[in-house]
Design an enzyme around this catalytic site. Structure first.
Site, short mmCIF file in Angstrom:
data_model
loop_
_atom_site.label_atom_id
_atom_site.label_comp_id
_atom_site.label_asym_id
_atom_site.label_seq_id
_atom_site.Cartn_x
_atom_site.Cartn_y
_atom_site.Cartn_z
N HIS A 1 -7.85 1.09 19.21
CA HIS A 1 -6.44 0.79 18.91
C HIS A 1 -6.11 1.01 17.44
O HIS A 1 -4.94 1.17 17.09
CB HIS A 1 -6.13 -0.68 19.25
CG HIS A 1 -5.60 -0.89 20.64
ND1 HIS A 1 -4.61 -0.12 21.20
CD2 HIS A 1 -5.90 -1.83 21.58
CE1 HIS A 1 -4.32 -0.57 22.42
NE2 HIS A 1 -5.10 -1.60 22.68
N GLU B 1 -1.46 1.45 25.26
CA GLU B 1 -2.46 0.92 26.19
C GLU B 1 -3.04 1.98 27.12
O GLU B 1 -4.24 2.05 27.31
CB GLU B 1 -1.89 -0.27 26.98
CG GLU B 1 -1.54 -1.49 26.11
CD GLU B 1 -2.71 -2.01 25.29
OE1 GLU B 1 -3.87 -1.64 25.55
OE2 GLU B 1 -2.47 -2.80 24.35
N HIS C 1 -12.41 -0.49 23.04
CA HIS C 1 -10.97 -0.46 23.27
C HIS C 1 -10.21 -0.99 22.06
O HIS C 1 -9.30 -0.35 21.54
CB HIS C 1 -10.65 -1.28 24.53
CG HIS C 1 -9.20 -1.36 24.87
ND1 HIS C 1 -8.61 -0.54 25.80
CD2 HIS C 1 -8.20 -2.15 24.38
CE1 HIS C 1 -7.32 -0.83 25.88
NE2 HIS C 1 -7.04 -1.80 25.03
N GLU C 2 -10.60 -2.16 21.61
CA GLU C 2 -9.87 -2.77 20.48
C GLU C 2 -10.06 -1.93 19.21
O GLU C 2 -9.12 -1.74 18.44
CB GLU C 2 -10.31 -4.21 20.24
CG GLU C 2 -10.23 -5.14 21.46
CD GLU C 2 -8.91 -5.08 22.20
OE1 GLU C 2 -7.86 -4.79 21.59
OE2 GLU C 2 -8.91 -5.33 23.42
N GLU D 1 0.74 -10.61 19.66
CA GLU D 1 1.29 -9.70 20.67
C GLU D 1 1.63 -10.54 21.91
O GLU D 1 0.84 -11.38 22.30
CB GLU D 1 0.29 -8.61 21.05
CG GLU D 1 0.93 -7.57 21.97
CD GLU D 1 0.00 -6.40 22.33
OE1 GLU D 1 -1.18 -6.42 21.95
OE2 GLU D 1 0.47 -5.49 22.98
N ASN E 1 -5.58 -6.81 16.37
CA ASN E 1 -4.98 -7.08 15.05
C ASN E 1 -5.65 -6.24 13.95
O ASN E 1 -6.86 -6.13 13.90
CB ASN E 1 -5.16 -8.55 14.68
CG ASN E 1 -4.87 -9.46 15.84
OD1 ASN E 1 -3.78 -9.45 16.38
ND2 ASN E 1 -5.88 -10.21 16.28
N GLY F 1 -8.21 -10.59 27.14
CA GLY F 1 -9.59 -10.17 26.84
C GLY F 1 -9.85 -10.14 25.34
O GLY F 1 -10.82 -10.70 24.85
N ALA F 2 -8.96 -9.48 24.60
CA ALA F 2 -9.13 -9.34 23.16
C ALA F 2 -7.87 -8.75 22.57
O ALA F 2 -6.98 -8.32 23.30
CB ALA F 2 -10.32 -8.44 22.85
N MET F 3 -7.81 -8.75 21.22
CA MET F 3 -6.60 -8.30 20.55
C MET F 3 -6.92 -7.50 19.30
O MET F 3 -7.74 -7.90 18.48
CB MET F 3 -5.74 -9.53 20.21
CG MET F 3 -4.45 -9.20 19.49
SD MET F 3 -3.35 -8.19 20.53
CE MET F 3 -2.51 -7.26 19.25
N1 PHE Z 1 -3.28 -5.60 23.22
C1 PHE Z 1 -4.40 -6.24 23.87
C2 PHE Z 1 -5.28 -5.11 24.39
O1 PHE Z 1 -5.04 -4.48 25.34
C3 PHE Z 1 -4.06 -7.08 25.01
C4 PHE Z 1 -3.30 -8.32 24.69
C5 PHE Z 1 -1.96 -8.39 24.96
C6 PHE Z 1 -3.94 -9.40 24.14
C7 PHE Z 1 -1.24 -9.53 24.70
C8 PHE Z 1 -3.24 -10.55 23.89
C9 PHE Z 1 -1.88 -10.61 24.17
O2 PHE Z 1 -6.20 -4.74 23.82
ZN ZN Z 2 -5.24 -2.50 24.56
#
Ligand code: PHE
Ligand code: ZN
Length: 853
Positions: A296, A315, A292-293, A124, A260, A256-258
């Site tokens: 998602h 978001e 949060h992750e 991302e 995937n 912070g985190a992702m």
């Molecule tokens: N999508 C991630 C989040 O909000 C944030 C993120 C964006 C991480 C771009 C890495 C790169 O949880």
């Molecule tokens: Zn997010």
């Protein structure tokens, strides 16, 4: 760098083709990784024309390209690979490319990169194009199969594991997804494992993967994950949908985190925790980010965004959901206050300056620059307002409809609002302005009391922002309660719905003129411009039944006192001191709440307030005012502080619970004030006796604030020198407590120290971010703060433009200050723009910030 173009929401078109499925093979090598991508393609029936096939790709070395097995030579440039329409078959076809990339040389941490011997990805927003040729846009969703070949012991990707053997592993993700959710990890990792059974009985293996030695610091993250999974079932009816859920902690990470799919990747600072290394704030953040992750998976992954303009769709909603979760896990009142403090210090600040933009922007140059407080935090506030307006039952119906109607879609804000309209019968066309117009509305209030009728009249002003000179009245839910002069609530909370520029609301049948409690729970992200006498603020601080507004009354009073001292040299108000003393020693109140009341408004916040009054803030005077207030408070609270401290200094075994964290927060606030009286004696012994990182940092901070703590800094470094995430606290504290004239020099010394890994985003953000957060230090009239930040942005930019661009927001408030400071800041921004080979990321930021001055 090649010239970057502006992208417009209005230009959206569906992609020319559909990607039925993707097969990826990775032969991992630090300097020469091979990626073979087999795409099953056909023309997109949603497109009438017969277009060429254009795939995104950046920094790839093309080895081969085959169309239905036949070698071809496509047109390739710096950003893409194109095959002309007349070369494409009429029916479905297979395109196979092989490329070579060098993960070890990837310092931008976008695409496939290496961190301490481990391979990992960040896709991302547009990182997948640095891995292979692909339509790298969120509305192209496909089924991914992945084969990884490497000698490393742990090989992970999205979805479910299919098969593995010596030096290889295969993964299959049954859920179609956009490329930004792709992930791959390979390394020598250890798992902290657990299992979970979903509400419908599906067993799920949970693993948190970390470097050897860190396994024993994953328990809290795992516990948070399990609670998040249960909560999403119970509150939103959303179950997990794969056999495994993997989380990997990595030390080099831009954010912070992702989220995937099935393979969340985390900045290690938001995973690893033990009482000795993590503060209560760290525990809270780990819980919130894990949630949060995880959330998602439904809001972001199952339902994703049509294009990056819709970023707030995933978001804003996911932040709103993680706030709800934290409120349920902890104290809802404390969480709301903390969230509003963050909103004001980050989002109001952004909205008030040159970088202001709508929750859903309409154009961008570099999408990485739009992961902002406005998209995230204001995006969440907008959903909170929507929920207030349609009620809890309406919100639930709308969300159920959202998941039912859009599962598997790449959706838009229009889709989102439509489900609310359909589920509740409401017309949301005016409400939509919250998504399209930037800026923080200001709300003025007038009151009249006439023959038993009390009237509140509100006027809203929507200030101009860059590119948006003209604004329209918003729908503003204003929660109000009324108290009688004895402090009893006579009208419990009701929601007034303001839709016009000016609007009155009448209350009848009251025996006496009431005291209003307006914008309870901070029911809308607006600035409430209401002059109230200090006695009334003190009255609400003592009596308001709404915890947020109770705190807010004290906050507003403290801000007025600080502004009066800074602007007029006024004395510290005894009314404020008395009111705060009453709260501090009120044992019926939650310790966490009392600690929040004792935390004085930040200096940047006061500068923002003074600027809004049409005056020019003087950072040195604001700094002095805040110190003076703290000093006066320490005297006013007197001996009671020692008693309070002793009461809270118990021997209970450590727990990261919100209740215990609240007691620690109040204890540390008391310790800070006591240090002003005893020169740090008690803090020195508290440091020596500390049993948790919260206490250790709290004591060290109290010492540094009174000019002590040198020996403690040395012993802290001796103990934690090998743990970079812990040492971030050591660095940040020294800069936070440095005298304004010295802050830049302290930061320069720390970041330039031999062995300091400033290329790591956590390290860089810690030092440069702490300097930017030292308001009087960063804005020191010498210009040393501005210069140092600019120097380091220019140093980092060629390696990691994304992080350099984010940290550059240190400058976003520069137009607020006096001519001399503006000149110094402008010089630095111009110097940045003049740099040869400046990244598109940092260029866009510097240009937008300069345009305002
Ligand atoms: N999508 C991630 C989040 O909000 C944030 C993120 C964006 C991480 C771009 C890495 C790169 O949880
Ligand atoms: Zn997010």
């Amino acid at each position: 760098m090649s010239e970057q173009k502006t992208v417009y929401l209005a230009d959206y078109r569906p992609y020319s083709h559909v990607v039925e499925s993707v097969d990826l093979t990775f032969r991992l090598h630090p300097t020469a990784t091979r990626v073979v991508a087999r795409l099953s393609l056909r023309q997109n029936p949603a497109r009438k024309d017969r277009d060429h096939l254009r795939l995104d790709g950046e920094g790839l070395k093309l080895i081969s390209c085959k169309l239905d097995g036949q070698a071809i030579t496509p047109a390739v440039d710096e950003r893409s690979l194109t095959i002309a329409a007349h070369e494409l078959p009429d029916g479905p076809f297979i395109l196979e490319t092989e490329v070579e990339i060098a993960p070890e040389a990837n310092t931008a941490l976008e695409g496939l990169y290496m961190s301490k011997g481990m391979y990992c990805t960040q896709c991302e927003a547009e990182g997948f194009r640095k891995i292979t040729y692909y339509p790298d846009r969120p509305d192209v969703m496909s089924r991914f199969k992945v084969r990884i070949e490497s000698d490393l012991p742990v090989l992970l990707s999205n979805g479910n594991p299919v098969a593995s053997g010596e030096g290889w592993a295969e993964w299959d993700d049954p859920w179609p997804k956009p490329a930004y959710l792709f992930a791959l990890v390979a390394g020598d990792l250890r798992a902290h494992s657990a299992s979970f059974v979903t509400a419908s009985g599906r067993p799920v293996d949970l693993n948190i993967w970390v470097r050897p030695g860190d396994e024993d610091r994953c328990a809290y993250a795992m516990d948070s994950l399990i609670r998040s999974m249960r909560w999403d079932e119970q509150v939103y009816g959303r179950e997990y949908d794969l056999d495994v859920f993997n989380i990997v902690a990595v030390d080099d990470f831009n954010m912070g985190a992702m989220e995937n799919k099935g393979l969340n990747i985390f900045n290690s600072r938001y995973v690893l925790a033990s009482p000795e290394t993590a503060t209560d704030d760290d525990y809270y953040r780990i819980e919130a980010i894990i949630a949060h992750e995880y959330f998602h998976n439904w809001t972001g992954n199952r339902i994703t965004c049509r294009d990056w303009f819709q970023l707030c769709l995933k978001e804003g909603l996911t932040v709103f959901r993680d706030h709800q979760f934290s409120a349920d896990m902890r104290s809802a009142a404390v969480r709301r206050i903390e969230d509003v403090v963050t909103l004001r210090s980050r989002q109001f600040r952004e909205d008030d300056g040159p970088l202001a933009h709508p929750v859903r922007p309409e154009s961008f140059v570099e999408i990485n620059n739009f992961y902002t407080a406005t998209v995230y935090e204001k995006g969440a506030e907008v959903i909170g307002m929507l929920k207030s307006l349609v009620g809890d039952a309406g919100y639930k119906r709308a969300l159920d409809l959202y998941f039912e109607r859009h599962d598997g879609d790449a959706a838009t804000i229009e889709d989102w609002l439509k489900v609310f309209e359909d589920a509740t019968g409401r017309d949301l066309s005016q409400f939509k302005l919250w998504y399209s117009e930037a800026g923080t509305p200001r709300l003025k209030v007038e009151e009249t009391w006439d023959n038993g009728v009390y009237t509140l009249t509100f006027t809203q002003k929507n200030p101009p922002t860059p590119g948006q000179p003209i604004k329209h009245p918003k729908v503003i839910p204003i929660k109000v309660g009324l108290l009688n002069p004895n402090g009893d609530e006579v009208v419990p909370t009701i929601t007034l719905e303001m839709t016009r520029a000016k609007q009155s609301f009448r209350f009848e049948g009251l025996a006496a003129r009431p005291v209003p409690s307006i914008l309870r729970g901070f029911s809308a992200p607006v600035v409430l411009d209401r002059k109230a006498p200090p006695e009334e603020r003190a009255f609400l601080l003592a009596h308001d039944t709404d915890a947020f507004n109770k705190w807010e009354a004290g906050r507003a009073l403290a801000k007025e006192v600080m502004a009066d001292i800074a602007l007029k040299g006024a004395p510290v108000s005894p009314a404020w001191l008395d009111a705060l003393a009453a709260v501090t020693f009120d044992d019926t109140l939650d310790p966490a709440f009392r600690a929040l009341c004792l935390r004085l408004p930040g200096e940047d916040d006061i500068a923002q307030t003074i600027h809004a009054m049409g005056r020019i803030p003087d950072p040195a005077k604001i700094h002095a005012a805040r110190r003076e207030m703290t000093g006066a408070l320490a005297i006013r609270l007197g001996e009671g502080l020692s008693r309070l401290y002793k009461d809270l200094d118990d021997n209970a075994p450590f727990s990261p619970s919100a209740a215990q964290a609240g007691r620690r927060a109040l204890k540390i606030a008391a310790l800070g004030l006591l240090s002003r009286r005893d020169g740090g004696k008690l803090a020195a012994s508290a440091f020596a006796r500390a049993r948790s990182m919260t206490e250790e940092v709290g004591a060290l901070s109290a010492l540094l604030e009174v000019g002590q703590g040198q020996a403690e800094l040395v012993s802290f470094a001796a103990r934690w020198g090998r743990d970079a995430n812990v040492m971030d606290k050591w660095h940040a504290l020294q800069i936070a407590h440095a005298e304004p004239a010295e802050a830049a020099a302290v930061a320069a010394r720390l970041i330039g120290a031999p062995g300091f890994d400033w290329k790591n985003p956590n390290r860089f953000r810690t030092v440069i971010g702490a300097l930017a957060a030292n308001h009087a230090g960063f804005h020191h009239r010498s210009g040393a703060g501005y210069r140092l930040v600019a120097d380091w942005l220019l140093k980092l930019d060629p390696l990691n433009p994304q992080t350099a661009a984010r940290v550059s927001t240190a400058f976003e408030t520069w137009p607020r200050y006096d001519a001399a400071r503006r000149k110094l800041a402008r010089t630095e921004l111009e110097r940045i723009l003049a740099a040869p080979d400046l990244s598109g990321d940092l260029r866009e930021m510097a240009e937008r910030m300069l345009a305002a001055g």
